[in-house]
Design a protein around this motif. Structure first.
Motif, PDB file in Angstrom:
ATOM      1  N   GLU A   1       0.918  -1.073   0.019  1.00  0.00           N
ATOM      2  CA  GLU A   1      -0.054  -0.054  -0.082  1.00  0.00           C
ATOM      3  C   GLU A   1       0.872   1.230   0.112  1.00  0.00           C
ATOM      4  OE1 GLU A   1      -2.535  -0.320   3.366  1.00  0.00           O
ATOM      5  OE2 GLU A   1      -3.723  -2.337   2.578  1.00  0.00           O
ATOM      6  N   ALA A   2       2.089   1.040   0.652  1.00  0.00           N
ATOM      7  CA  ALA A   2       2.941   2.415   0.788  1.00  0.00           C
ATOM      8  C   ALA A   2       3.471   2.625  -0.560  1.00  0.00           C
ATOM      9  CB  ALA A   2       4.028   2.213   1.750  1.00  0.00           C
ATOM     10  N   LEU A   3       3.787   1.415  -1.388  1.00  0.00           N
ATOM     11  CA  LEU A   3       4.254   1.540  -2.526  1.00  0.00           C
ATOM     12  C   LEU A   3       3.596   2.497  -3.681  1.00  0.00           C
ATOM     13  CD1 LEU A   3       6.860   1.492  -4.593  1.00  0.00           C
ATOM     14  CD2 LEU A   3       6.228  -0.985  -4.611  1.00  0.00           C
ATOM     15  N   THR A   4       2.231   1.747  -3.652  1.00  0.00           N
ATOM     16  CA  THR A   4       1.159   2.407  -4.645  1.00  0.00           C
ATOM     17  C   THR A   4       0.867   3.736  -4.214  1.00  0.00           C
ATOM     18  OG1 THR A   4       0.122   0.072  -4.641  1.00  0.00           O
ATOM     19  CG2 THR A   4      -1.073   2.026  -5.276  1.00  0.00           C
ATOM     20  N   SER A   5       0.784   4.262  -2.975  1.00  0.00           N
ATOM     21  CA  SER A   5       0.697   5.660  -2.632  1.00  0.00           C
ATOM     22  C   SER A   5       1.877   6.164  -3.334  1.00  0.00           C
ATOM     23  CB  SER A   5       0.446   5.649  -1.043  1.00  0.00           C
ATOM     24  OG  SER A   5       0.171   7.133  -0.884  1.00  0.00           O
ATOM     25  N   PHE A   6       2.940   5.851  -3.059  1.00  0.00           N
ATOM     26  CA  PHE A   6       4.108   6.524  -3.507  1.00  0.00           C
ATOM     27  C   PHE A   6       4.087   6.887  -4.769  1.00  0.00           C
ATOM     28  CE2 PHE A   6       8.807   7.229  -4.356  1.00  0.00           C
ATOM     29  CZ  PHE A   6       8.915   8.424  -3.327  1.00  0.00           C
ATOM     30  N   TYR A   7       3.834   5.765  -5.669  1.00  0.00           N
ATOM     31  CA  TYR A   7       3.827   6.045  -7.174  1.00  0.00           C
ATOM     32  C   TYR A   7       3.061   7.099  -7.424  1.00  0.00           C
ATOM     33  CZ  TYR A   7       6.192   1.258  -8.102  1.00  0.00           C
ATOM     34  OH  TYR A   7       7.177   0.354  -8.025  1.00  0.00           O
ATOM     35  N   ARG A   8       1.831   7.285  -6.957  1.00  0.00           N
ATOM     36  CA  ARG A   8       0.994   8.406  -7.169  1.00  0.00           C
ATOM     37  C   ARG A   8       1.537   9.621  -7.272  1.00  0.00           C
ATOM     38  NH1 ARG A   8      -4.463   7.764  -6.990  1.00  0.00           N
ATOM     39  NH2 ARG A   8      -4.319   5.890  -6.012  1.00  0.00           N
ATOM     40  N   ASN A   9       2.659  10.032  -6.955  1.00  0.00           N
ATOM     41  CA  ASN A   9       3.394  11.101  -6.641  1.00  0.00           C
ATOM     42  C   ASN A   9       3.975  11.650  -8.058  1.00  0.00           C
ATOM     43  OD1 ASN A   9       2.820  11.630  -3.856  1.00  0.00           O
ATOM     44  ND2 ASN A   9       4.696  10.507  -3.426  1.00  0.00           N
TER      45      ASN A   9
ATOM     46  N   TRP B   1       3.083 -10.445 -11.541  1.00  0.00           N
ATOM     47  CA  TRP B   1       1.758 -10.368 -11.764  1.00  0.00           C
ATOM     48  C   TRP B   1       1.295  -9.352 -10.982  1.00  0.00           C
ATOM     49  CZ3 TRP B   1      -1.949 -11.730  -7.794  1.00  0.00           C
ATOM     50  CH2 TRP B   1      -1.433 -11.901  -6.456  1.00  0.00           C
ATOM     51  N   VAL B   2       1.727  -8.521 -10.232  1.00  0.00           N
ATOM     52  CA  VAL B   2       1.379  -7.142  -9.495  1.00  0.00           C
ATOM     53  C   VAL B   2       2.438  -6.241 -10.020  1.00  0.00           C
ATOM     54  CG1 VAL B   2       1.062  -6.348  -7.340  1.00  0.00           C
ATOM     55  CG2 VAL B   2       0.409  -8.779  -7.863  1.00  0.00           C
ATOM     56  N   SER B   3       1.979  -5.096 -10.201  1.00  0.00           N
ATOM     57  CA  SER B   3       2.675  -3.761 -10.854  1.00  0.00           C
ATOM     58  C   SER B   3       2.702  -3.001  -9.506  1.00  0.00           C
ATOM     59  CB  SER B   3       2.338  -3.279 -11.854  1.00  0.00           C
ATOM     60  OG  SER B   3       2.942  -4.262 -12.933  1.00  0.00           O
ATOM     61  N   HIS B   4       1.589  -3.096  -8.632  1.00  0.00           N
ATOM     62  CA  HIS B   4       1.428  -1.912  -7.660  1.00  0.00           C
ATOM     63  C   HIS B   4       1.166  -0.524  -8.063  1.00  0.00           C
ATOM     64  CE1 HIS B   4       3.316  -4.938  -4.831  1.00  0.00           C
ATOM     65  NE2 HIS B   4       4.386  -5.230  -5.580  1.00  0.00           N
ATOM     66  N   LEU B   5       0.660  -0.508  -9.082  1.00  0.00           N
ATOM     67  CA  LEU B   5       0.234   0.926  -9.561  1.00  0.00           C
ATOM     68  C   LEU B   5      -1.206   1.330  -9.321  1.00  0.00           C
ATOM     69  CD1 LEU B   5       1.418   0.541 -13.376  1.00  0.00           C
ATOM     70  CD2 LEU B   5       2.513   2.012 -11.660  1.00  0.00           C
ATOM     71  N   PRO B   6      -1.459   2.610  -8.803  1.00  0.00           N
ATOM     72  CA  PRO B   6      -2.744   2.870  -8.508  1.00  0.00           C
ATOM     73  C   PRO B   6      -3.489   2.397  -9.763  1.00  0.00           C
ATOM     74  CG  PRO B   6      -1.229   4.871  -8.279  1.00  0.00           C
ATOM     75  CD  PRO B   6      -0.367   3.734  -9.219  1.00  0.00           C
ATOM     76  N   GLU B   7      -4.697   1.998  -9.149  1.00  0.00           N
ATOM     77  CA  GLU B   7      -5.953   1.471 -10.182  1.00  0.00           C
ATOM     78  C   GLU B   7      -6.732   2.350 -10.709  1.00  0.00           C
ATOM     79  OE1 GLU B   7      -7.863  -1.831  -8.234  1.00  0.00           O
ATOM     80  OE2 GLU B   7      -5.951  -3.202  -8.035  1.00  0.00           O
ATOM     81  N   ASP B   8      -6.838   3.652 -10.092  1.00  0.00           N
ATOM     82  CA  ASP B   8      -7.663   4.475 -10.534  1.00  0.00           C
ATOM     83  C   ASP B   8      -7.161   5.621 -11.575  1.00  0.00           C
ATOM     84  OD1 ASP B   8      -6.007   5.575  -8.567  1.00  0.00           O
ATOM     85  OD2 ASP B   8      -7.404   7.094  -7.970  1.00  0.00           O
TER      86      ASP B   8
ATOM     87  N   PRO C   1      12.599  13.121 -21.196  1.00  0.00           N
ATOM     88  CA  PRO C   1      13.341  14.080 -20.168  1.00  0.00           C
ATOM     89  C   PRO C   1      12.509  14.364 -19.097  1.00  0.00           C
ATOM     90  CG  PRO C   1      13.532  14.907 -22.612  1.00  0.00           C
ATOM     91  CD  PRO C   1      12.392  13.427 -22.393  1.00  0.00           C
ATOM     92  N   ASN C   2      13.104  14.520 -17.798  1.00  0.00           N
ATOM     93  CA  ASN C   2      12.403  14.734 -16.716  1.00  0.00           C
ATOM     94  C   ASN C   2      11.623  13.402 -16.195  1.00  0.00           C
ATOM     95  OD1 ASN C   2      13.499  17.349 -16.235  1.00  0.00           O
ATOM     96  ND2 ASN C   2      12.158  18.107 -17.468  1.00  0.00           N
ATOM     97  N   GLY C   3      11.692  12.385 -16.707  1.00  0.00           N
ATOM     98  CA  GLY C   3      11.133  10.953 -16.356  1.00  0.00           C
ATOM     99  C   GLY C   3      11.945  10.526 -15.094  1.00  0.00           C
ATOM    100  N   VAL C   4      11.146   9.886 -14.480  1.00  0.00           N
ATOM    101  CA  VAL C   4      11.432   9.319 -12.999  1.00  0.00           C
ATOM    102  C   VAL C   4      11.612   7.752 -13.012  1.00  0.00           C
ATOM    103  CG1 VAL C   4      10.884   9.174 -10.715  1.00  0.00           C
ATOM    104  CG2 VAL C   4      10.516  11.347 -11.954  1.00  0.00           C
ATOM    105  N   CYS C   5      12.753   7.347 -12.342  1.00  0.00           N
ATOM    106  CA  CYS C   5      12.864   5.858 -12.230  1.00  0.00           C
ATOM    107  C   CYS C   5      12.813   5.702 -10.582  1.00  0.00           C
ATOM    108  CB  CYS C   5      14.106   5.288 -12.869  1.00  0.00           C
ATOM    109  SG  CYS C   5      14.488   3.591 -12.155  1.00  0.00           S
ATOM    110  N   CYS C   6      11.946   4.924 -10.227  1.00  0.00           N
ATOM    111  CA  CYS C   6      11.690   4.708  -8.869  1.00  0.00           C
ATOM    112  C   CYS C   6      12.030   2.940  -8.398  1.00  0.00           C
ATOM    113  CB  CYS C   6      10.001   4.575  -8.641  1.00  0.00           C
ATOM    114  SG  CYS C   6       9.598   4.370  -6.790  1.00  0.00           S
TER     115      CYS C   6
END
Length: 210
Positions: free
Chosen positions: A34-42, A57-64, A135-140
């Motif tokens: 849950e913490a990771l999914t929330s962080f990706y949202r930023n 099988w899980v990418s942890h990306l926000p579903e909405d 350019p300005n893309g982010v790697c997490c």
């Protein structure tokens, strides 16, 4: 000890064999997920293009959030086909071939979730990440204290959480493509739940703003 030994593994058999068996489990607990999914949202806006490296099988990306594209690289076809967030995927062993199939400046965000400890040529992979990010893309890059110990590199097995953060930061900086590298602690180590750490790299000269 030769520096190349730091990237050695206890299990020297081909990684394709190890990952041929699907593992439809999560490798961090629910709180860390849950913490990771929330962080990706930023770092995600509608129509973002995302690359999920070393995926499962899980990418942890926000579903909405509506994405323009979610692409993945992984090692097990059954796991990737079970991931409902993927638009496309490639089967690729990054320890044998670090060249990504994607065109230059394709993605807004690249993620590596709880897998970076298995890379034996990490700087080459991170150079490729820089190439395919816009350019300005982010790697997490996220990780906990869990691992398949026989497949993790020696440098990871012999070091602490803080060392892991420094090591991944070094990967980013070694490419000379990421001007802003930051370390975040998403879940503190507390003895009863999984800790979670993130190292961020932003391509280009603009600082990361959350």
């Amino acid at each position: 000890m030769d520096s190349k030994d730091f990237f050695s593994k206890e299990d020297i058999t081909n990684d394709d064999l190890f990952y041929s068996t699907p593992r439809l489990v999560k490798h961090i607990d629910d709180n860390a997920c849950e913490a990771l999914t929330s962080f990706y949202r930023n770092f995600l806006k509608p129509d973002s293009a995302v690359l999920d490296l070393m995926s499962s099988w899980v990418s942890h990306l926000p579903e909405d959030i509506q994405y323009s594209r979610v692409s993945a690289q992984g090692m097990n076809k059954e796991e990737l086909e079970a991931n409902p967030q993927l638009d496309d995927y490639v089967l690729q062993n990054l320890n044998e071939n670090q060249t990504l199939v994607y065109e230059d400046e394709t993605f807004d965000l690249c993620t590596i979730a709880v897998s970076v400890q298995y890379l034996t040529s990490p700087v080459k992979v991170f150079e490729e990440i820089a190439r395919v990010l816009k350019p300005n893309g982010v790697c997490c890059v996220s990780f906990s204290n869990r691992m398949f110990s026989t497949k993790a590199i020696l440098a990871w097995r012999m070091s602490s959480n803080e060392d892991h953060c420094n090591l991944v930061s070094h990967y980013f900086k070694k490419t000379e493509k990421f001007a802003d590298v930051q370390v975040k602690v998403l879940v503190q180590e507390n003895g009863y739940s999984d800790p979670l750490f993130v190292v961020l790299g932003k391509k280009g000269e603009t600082p990361i703003v959350e």
